[in-house]
Scaffold this motif. Sequence first.
Motif, PDB file in Angstrom:
ATOM      1  N   LYS A   1      25.463 -15.899   2.208  1.00 45.75           N
ATOM      2  CA  LYS A   1      26.427 -14.654   2.315  1.00 45.75           C
ATOM      3  C   LYS A   1      26.661 -14.728   0.649  1.00 45.75           C
ATOM      4  CE  LYS A   1      29.203 -11.430   4.316  1.00 45.75           C
ATOM      5  NZ  LYS A   1      28.509 -10.494   3.375  1.00 45.75           N
TER       6      LYS A   1
ATOM      7  N   SER B   1      25.351  -0.749  -1.720  1.00 45.60           N
ATOM      8  CA  SER B   1      25.460  -1.209  -0.500  1.00 45.60           C
ATOM      9  C   SER B   1      25.187  -2.863  -0.749  1.00 45.60           C
ATOM     10  CB  SER B   1      24.004  -0.770   0.196  1.00 45.60           C
ATOM     11  OG  SER B   1      24.148  -1.466   1.555  1.00 45.60           O
TER      12      SER B   1
ATOM     13  N   SER C   1      28.352  -5.144   0.553  1.00 45.76           N
ATOM     14  CA  SER C   1      28.128  -6.130   1.556  1.00 45.76           C
ATOM     15  C   SER C   1      28.297  -7.549   1.065  1.00 45.76           C
ATOM     16  CB  SER C   1      26.638  -5.898   2.094  1.00 45.76           C
ATOM     17  OG  SER C   1      25.842  -5.940   1.049  1.00 45.76           O
TER      18      SER C   1
ATOM     19  N   SER D   1      21.568  -7.854  -3.663  1.00 49.48           N
ATOM     20  CA  SER D   1      22.560  -8.646  -3.475  1.00 49.48           C
ATOM     21  C   SER D   1      22.471  -9.959  -4.096  1.00 49.48           C
ATOM     22  CB  SER D   1      23.022  -8.928  -1.912  1.00 49.48           C
ATOM     23  OG  SER D   1      23.587  -7.919  -1.186  1.00 49.48           O
TER      24      SER D   1
ATOM     25  N   GLY E   1      33.032  -5.269   7.584  1.00 51.07           N
ATOM     26  CA  GLY E   1      31.549  -5.804   7.539  1.00 51.07           C
ATOM     27  C   GLY E   1      30.850  -4.653   7.605  1.00 51.07           C
ATOM     28  N   LYS E   2      31.098  -3.504   8.075  1.00 46.03           N
ATOM     29  CA  LYS E   2      30.552  -2.217   8.387  1.00 46.03           C
ATOM     30  C   LYS E   2      30.348  -1.391   7.337  1.00 46.03           C
ATOM     31  CE  LYS E   2      29.461  -3.447  12.766  1.00 46.03           C
ATOM     32  NZ  LYS E   2      28.306  -4.040  13.269  1.00 46.03           N
ATOM     33  N   ILE E   3      29.147  -0.689   6.680  1.00 43.62           N
ATOM     34  CA  ILE E   3      29.050   0.234   6.069  1.00 43.62           C
ATOM     35  C   ILE E   3      28.711   1.522   6.695  1.00 43.62           C
ATOM     36  CG2 ILE E   3      27.912   0.817   3.898  1.00 43.62           C
ATOM     37  CD1 ILE E   3      27.424  -2.048   3.285  1.00 43.62           C
TER      38      ILE E   3
ATOM     39  N   ASP F   1      25.264   1.069   8.258  1.00 49.62           N
ATOM     40  CA  ASP F   1      25.371   0.867   9.668  1.00 49.62           C
ATOM     41  C   ASP F   1      25.361   2.087  10.564  1.00 49.62           C
ATOM     42  OD1 ASP F   1      25.081  -2.180   9.498  1.00 49.62           O
ATOM     43  OD2 ASP F   1      27.133  -1.647   8.240  1.00 49.62           O
TER      44      ASP F   1
END
Lengths: 298, 298, 298
Positions: free
Chosen positions: B31, B56, B60, B288, C36-38, C94
């Motif tokens: 991660k 995004s 994230s 990412s 942690g959610k988008i 998400d």
Amino acid sequence: MRDVISILDFSKSEVLELFELTDEVLSGKFKPRLEGKIVATAFFEPSTRTALSFTSAALSAGAKVLGFSSDEATSVSKGENLADTIRMLENYADCIVMRHKLDGSAKFAAEIAKKPVINAGDGKREHPTQALIDMYTVRKLFGTMEGLTFGFLGDLRYARTVNSMLRILTMFRPRMVYLISPPQLRARAEILEELNYPVKELTDVRDIIGELDVLYVTRIQRERFLDEDEYEKVKESYRLEYRTVEKMKRDSAILHPLPRVSEIDRRIDSMPQAKYFLEASYAVPLRSALLHEVMAGD
Amino acid sequence: MRDVISILDFSKSEVLELFELTDEVLSGKFKPRLEGKIVATAFFEPSTRTALSFTSAALSAGAKVLGFSSDEATSVSKGENLADTIRMLENYADCIVMRHKLDGSAKFAAEIAKKPVINAGDGKREHPTQALIDMYTVRKLFGTMEGLTFGFLGDLRYARTVNSMLRILTMFRPRMVYLISPPQLRARAEILEELNYPVKELTDVRDIIGELDVLYVTRIQRERFLDEDEYEKVKESYRLEYRTVEKMKRDSAILHPLPRVSEIDRRIDSMPQAKYFLEASYAVPLRSALLHEVMAGD
Amino acid sequence: MRDVISILDFSKSEVLELFELTDEVLSGKFKPRLEGKIVATAFFEPSTRTALSFTSAALSAGAKVLGFSSDEATSVSKGENLADTIRMLENYADCIVMRHKLDGSAKFAAEIAKKPVINAGDGKREHPTQALIDMYTVRKLFGTMEGLTFGFLGDLRYARTVNSMLRILTMFRPRMVYLISPPQLRARAEILEELNYPVKELTDVRDIIGELDVLYVTRIQRERFLDEDEYEKVKESYRLEYRTVEKMKRDSAILHPLPRVSEIDRRIDSMPQAKYFLEASYAVPLRSALLHEVMAGD
């Protein structure tokens, strides 16, 4: 929890305190902690620098940011009035950073909102946080803000940053302030009346260039002129030239709130007097410190 | 801390390393940790996919994002030059992801900026991160990127993704690359000269459709044609038909950088060769991983 | 993990549960945790209130937000179809909160997307989360949602919030619902057929003003009229006047989904019946609770 509408909302000691906090943010000694706070950037008029630097300041302090960057994207385009828009934003954020084309709009918003409002430019009236960045730069460069000689060059009639600067200088007893502008863009009488320091108006910067500690340059905007020829002529005479800067004192400083278009010859960028990029680098730490003062401990 | 301007800024081993990191992001083994970092998305030209997928990817990974999505919203509209805009962005972010309509603009920005610049498309020149996503998809599908037969269909003259793809293929010894385009949209000579693998140009994809491992389709843009009739004619002949795909090898793949308009018959979406939505799903993990490589450990 | 397309996607007990969760968010007893959610805010049609309140709700619950605020900024302007745009957004977020000018677009998107879709307004069809905010306000004010008398005033033909309200009322047995509109803006037959409670249509709110518990006012939009004179005339007659409100029961409530233009006399704002700003203050906690129900525990 307070509003920042005019630079005169600060006392001198509050300015000094904010600058000390900015020093600590810049050195890494202090990190504003605004976790859990939301800042609204309500830009009814487009801006990049001011909006993005407030955004960066808020994000780096741990706050979240939401907002809009032009009134086309807002309910204003459906005919909503400003009061209702401000009441809406209050529901979504802990602080409203606002730019609007109307003089006095920020004050009006602050009267409506229970949450703090920061004026990021209201019409031709004020842009207090820019003046704070400008004076912070002066302090970093000269070690003092007192007793200096300033020149303001360009549009002194419609430039809100100049208004805020002229007002903040009432706290710091400048030796002399020269106002250098074309006749149609002279500073407004209502501002000049407020000033408690010696002021001289003139039209050619070269007459006093060697005396200045700080030369503050502003953009002359086409839309201020009815006549295109007149604009071109004025623009040329108020463009800062390399040869002019050569006559400045070695340790003097040229400031500019940016963006600039053609009012500073690009060759000046590498001269020791060119401090506008340094000045720009203070925007984020100063606005971080300010957001902390406005919001922390609510 | 590095810039990503051309796909050739990567060595082959760096590409392979990035793809392995992407594998780990995708599987959840790794991660990226970019807490405390800010990414600027500077889209002087509008984009949705590229801007939102970088956003995004950054979010994230724990980074924050600020930026703009067209140059109307920026000081550029007040006449500011690109160098000053880039100097501004550097003050607000740790990395600048940039799209601009001018060829070479990303390279220019990287020369100005001390912070890393990632080219998200500069004029008709390059779009290196799209090519990375494309080749990552090839590797996932075929287990190898070496020795394959590629066809590029459509606009090969103005499509920056094709340039980046043709260049990255110099690392992977394709067996053959077919360039299929209308005569007015042939690949540029200066790109063709760089290539170290066999290339054939043709005008009808049906002539070689059965040979291809990868068919890379691009959008043909109306604005490339002076004549509307000519555009309509070309568009029709470079539309990929169901019947054509039926002649592709069962384990071959159709890629497309998206968005598509009418250049791929929608009935193809459910055929086994249609891999463009799979390809699109790799954008976030790859970007990412890339942001991690560019920014982590600063 | 579920979609929210129509208000009828909720059962009565789910509505009550959501309102209890909203109570807890509002009182601070419960804090949605969406770290942690988008959330993607996909506003193909501009909106300020809905987009920013969902953004505030998501951010305050710890989620991140990305998106766009008009279709000009999207690939849609390059000719991409909605299905491809939705497939793209799924890769980046998400949950998709979506507004689109086409009736049924949200349902279509939900069929494409594996991730949950929340309808933030689809054409003239529905705006379910606004109706939830409206009914939550009713419950807070009256302690019950059952057995009340409602009046809907203004555009009942094109106002999607009214459709969602008329439908949610099928769960709560209103004593009577008055539909007050100009003849050309009467509620649609297909909605009226669904209703299981007494309904009366009329054209002058003054005829029943004293009977109402809740008066729901909507904006009459210029674009619904072919004739400017006709619009002006209708607008005037459907403007809520101070004198009319004086005849309302003291504990009755005026609601409005906002923004309003001139349909409510501003002097009404300070009358006890004016509850639209209170209503607006429930948008963030309710949408926080909803996002939690839609996304938490994935």
